[in-house]
Design an enzyme around this catalytic site. Structure first.
Site, mmCIF file in Angstrom:
data_model
loop_
_atom_site.group_PDB
_atom_site.id
_atom_site.type_symbol
_atom_site.label_atom_id
_atom_site.label_comp_id
_atom_site.label_asym_id
_atom_site.label_seq_id
_atom_site.Cartn_x
_atom_site.Cartn_y
_atom_site.Cartn_z
ATOM 1 N N HIS A 146 32.202 5.188 1.021
ATOM 2 C CA HIS A 146 31.586 5.987 2.089
ATOM 3 C C HIS A 146 30.524 5.183 2.837
ATOM 4 C CE1 HIS A 146 28.418 7.668 -0.935
ATOM 5 N NE2 HIS A 146 27.762 6.909 -0.098
ATOM 6 N N ASN A 156 32.751 4.685 -3.543
ATOM 7 C CA ASN A 156 34.057 5.142 -3.049
ATOM 8 C C ASN A 156 34.327 4.722 -1.603
ATOM 9 O OD1 ASN A 156 32.367 6.788 -1.584
ATOM 10 N ND2 ASN A 156 33.104 8.719 -2.443
ATOM 11 N N GLU A 184 32.400 10.722 3.539
ATOM 12 C CA GLU A 184 33.187 10.552 2.324
ATOM 13 C C GLU A 184 34.666 10.320 2.648
ATOM 14 O OE1 GLU A 184 31.689 10.125 -0.363
ATOM 15 O OE2 GLU A 184 30.518 11.831 -1.084
ATOM 16 N N ASP A 219 21.224 9.636 7.181
ATOM 17 C CA ASP A 219 21.587 10.874 6.492
ATOM 18 C C ASP A 219 20.426 11.442 5.680
ATOM 19 O OD1 ASP A 219 21.520 8.880 4.556
ATOM 20 O OD2 ASP A 219 23.679 8.860 4.245
HETATM 21 C C1 GLP Z 1 24.142 6.758 -0.551
HETATM 22 C C2 GLP Z 1 23.779 6.773 0.933
HETATM 23 C C3 GLP Z 1 24.445 5.666 1.667
HETATM 24 C C4 GLP Z 1 24.271 4.395 0.883
HETATM 25 C C5 GLP Z 1 25.077 4.473 -0.359
HETATM 26 C C6 GLP Z 1 24.927 3.280 -1.278
HETATM 27 O O1 GLP Z 1 24.973 7.782 -0.922
HETATM 28 N N1 GLP Z 1 24.070 7.985 1.602
HETATM 29 O O2 GLP Z 1 23.926 5.556 2.972
HETATM 30 O O3 GLP Z 1 24.744 3.317 1.635
HETATM 31 O O4 GLP Z 1 24.845 5.660 -1.051
HETATM 32 O O5 GLP Z 1 23.860 3.436 -2.114
HETATM 33 P P1 GLP Z 1 23.381 2.353 -3.164
HETATM 34 O O6 GLP Z 1 22.829 1.250 -2.362
HETATM 35 O O7 GLP Z 1 22.331 3.059 -3.959
HETATM 36 O O8 GLP Z 1 24.560 1.954 -3.952
#
Ligand code: GLP
Length: 245
Positions: free
Chosen positions: A137, A135, A142, A67
């Site tokens: 995702h 959450n 989402e 993404d």
């Molecule tokens: C972001 C990314 C995800 C990632 C998630 C967790 O929003 N789009 O691909 O897995 O959040 O992030 P973190 O590892 O910083 O908690």
């Protein structure tokens, strides 16, 4: 789903990195699906260390990222393109033309086509690395009544904007939209490795590990439908959800 509990964050990263390294050693022209976020940083550190010690070769590897924020230039420090360059792409011998992070600045229809072309080029993803949002995702899919299977632009939830604001100067700087692989794209990968650490991920991981249900309102739960998914969590998180291996 296979579940691995490690004693801490570092070991979780080492375990995920080993799976990626083994994938590349066994199939030097592997196609990897890559993730960003704070959790994945340690995984890339281990991979770079192994590369620096001449223990792996990425010259024939292709990568596609999950993404990217919309409206953000690839060279902007907050972009996932920049994150990947800093943490991995500039530190190993991946060929730039073999890597793809969607551009959040391009025309949406054009970028969606390019994203799909990269996803389809040379077969499906061999191994997809995944983190998980607070959450639940995955990528930027989402929680919702319905999820989208393919590449699409999505509006970020308040919870995600808040969680990701730690990477920005202020919450007002967090983009409100992103382009992401859909859940169908993610589930097409031959192998999925999901990493999660710390109590913040408790709600999502409880739903994933402590019942036998699947819900679009907890997108990570779709991993239960995949034939080769490995979930790696640290002990702190396992204890918080009451998971016993
Ligand atoms: C972001 C990314 C995800 C990632 C998630 C967790 O929003 N789009 O691909 O897995 O959040 O992030 P973190 O590892 O910083 O908690």
């Amino acid at each position: 789903m296979k579940v691995i509990v490690t004693s801490n964050y570092e070991e979780m990263c080492a375990a995920a990195a080993q799976m990626i390294l083994n994938q590349v050693r066994n199939k030097p022209n592997s196609k990897l699906g890559l993730a960003t976020g704070g959790t994945a940083c340690g995984v890339y550190d281990v991979i770079v260390r192994e590369y620096t010690a001449h223990k792996v070769d990425f010259s024939n590897v292709k990568t596609v990222n999950l993404d990217e924020y919309m409206g953000v230039e690839p060279n902007n420090e907050i972009s996932y393109a920049h994150y990947m360059k800093e943490r991995l792409f500039d530190k190993v011998n991946l060929k730039p033309e073999n890597t793809y992070v969607a551009s959040g600045k391009n025309d949406v229809a054009e970028e969606t086509k390019l994203f799909n072309d990269r996803l389809n080029e040379g077969g499906v993803i061999d191994l997809q690395l995944l983190g998980v949002g607070v959450n639940g995702h995955i990528g930027f899919n989402e929680p919702a009544e319905e999820l989208v299977a393919g590449v699409h632009v999505v509006e970020l939830s308040e919870s995600t904007i808040l969680a990701n604001s730690r990477f920005f100067e202020s919450i007002a700087d967090v983009p409100h939209c992103s382009i992401t692989m859909g859940v169908g794209d993610i589930l097409k990968a031959k192998k999925i490795v999901l990493i999660a650490s710390g109590k913040e991920k408790m709600q999502a991981i409880t739903y994933l590990l402590m019942n036998d249900k699947v819900s679009t309102k907890v997108p990570v739960s779709l991993l239960k439908l995949h034939a080769d998914a490995t979930v790696i969590i640290d002990k702190e998180l396992a204890d918080a959800v009451g998971y016993v291996s």
